[in-house]
Design an enzyme around this catalytic site. Sequence first.
Site, mmCIF file in Angstrom:
data_model
loop_
_atom_site.group_PDB
_atom_site.id
_atom_site.type_symbol
_atom_site.label_atom_id
_atom_site.label_comp_id
_atom_site.label_asym_id
_atom_site.label_seq_id
_atom_site.Cartn_x
_atom_site.Cartn_y
_atom_site.Cartn_z
ATOM 1 N N ASP A 13 44.795 34.311 44.149
ATOM 2 C CA ASP A 13 44.374 33.700 42.963
ATOM 3 C C ASP A 13 45.291 32.953 42.132
ATOM 4 O O ASP A 13 45.062 31.989 41.181
ATOM 5 C CB ASP A 13 43.648 34.972 42.030
ATOM 6 C CG ASP A 13 44.172 35.764 41.416
ATOM 7 O OD1 ASP A 13 45.343 36.235 42.113
ATOM 8 O OD2 ASP A 13 44.018 36.453 40.464
ATOM 9 N N HIS A 238 40.219 35.171 38.339
ATOM 10 C CA HIS A 238 41.023 35.539 37.256
ATOM 11 C C HIS A 238 42.130 34.553 36.985
ATOM 12 O O HIS A 238 41.983 34.047 35.891
ATOM 13 C CB HIS A 238 41.722 36.751 37.801
ATOM 14 C CG HIS A 238 41.155 38.228 38.104
ATOM 15 N ND1 HIS A 238 40.334 38.715 37.284
ATOM 16 C CD2 HIS A 238 41.018 38.438 39.289
ATOM 17 C CE1 HIS A 238 39.717 39.634 37.916
ATOM 18 N NE2 HIS A 238 39.939 39.820 38.949
#
Length: 313
Positions: A13, A238
């Site tokens: 991420d 995220h």
Amino acid sequence: MTEIIFDCDTGVDDAMAIMYGAGNGAQFVACTVTHGNVPVHVGARNTLTILDAVGLTDVPVHQGAARPMAQPLLTAEFVHGHDGLGDAGHPQSSRELAGTLAAAEIVRLARSRPGELTLVAVGPLTNIGLALLLEPELPRLIRRVVVMGGAAGVPGNASETGEANIWHDPEAAQLVLDAPWDLVLVGLEITMSTAMPPEVVARLEAVDTPHGRMLWQSMQHYIDVYEPLVGMRTCVLHDPLAMALALDPDLATYRLVRASIELRGEKTRGQVVADLRGYEADPVDPLEPGVVRLVDTLDLPAFHEKFLRALGA
């Protein structure tokens, strides 16, 4: 262009966040790397590799803290793959790391560009805590801080109450919350709402740019982890959300709250304890130590669209 110091622990991420930033107007002044998803030396190499994939071959990468301030090192290869990029076999960058240690470089850049730089931190906050210890005036020198971390009023992911980035170094996180700067805390209370619906996943799978294909390959391991948690083949964004709100704050609305980090609880160490009771009026000064901005509402379709376009969809 938003000028950014990006402090990361590059796993999947984080790679998403770099690509989001590259495609949405971020000007990366430097990347600083900490322990977290993977050991710091692995994350540093991954950061170079992802920067190169989006043509940012002139952005320096500074390796930083190899462990937390007051607890043993723990990493999360089970989420990000042994190599941190989903074990997709991407060739590594041949570039060299910059010579200055991360915390010292954060201080140097802030001193050289007072009031100009946005600090985006998406890993454990050890480098930022160390930078605050080196330069107590750092909050005055940094324009804005956006942290992916915490779980205010919702379950954690590294423990029952602790979100991974805070849980991995609670002492550093407390230093960051105690600093008098404008701090946006982008926690699980909002990031867990960012799972891509099937139509977004389908568009992502069809992306035909080299960096988009590279990311899609890395995301397969990450999606494997999230699929049983969310009930469909997708994942949560995220770190890209922290990058998005650094570049475009108007994607969200915010609430100022007082918050601190639990440092001693046997079951709650690493928890963000935010005063959400509403017994008193919310604070009004974002520079008050211990006051953070929490995301209240998010324009999720606009965020997903910006993510897709950054990858070439």
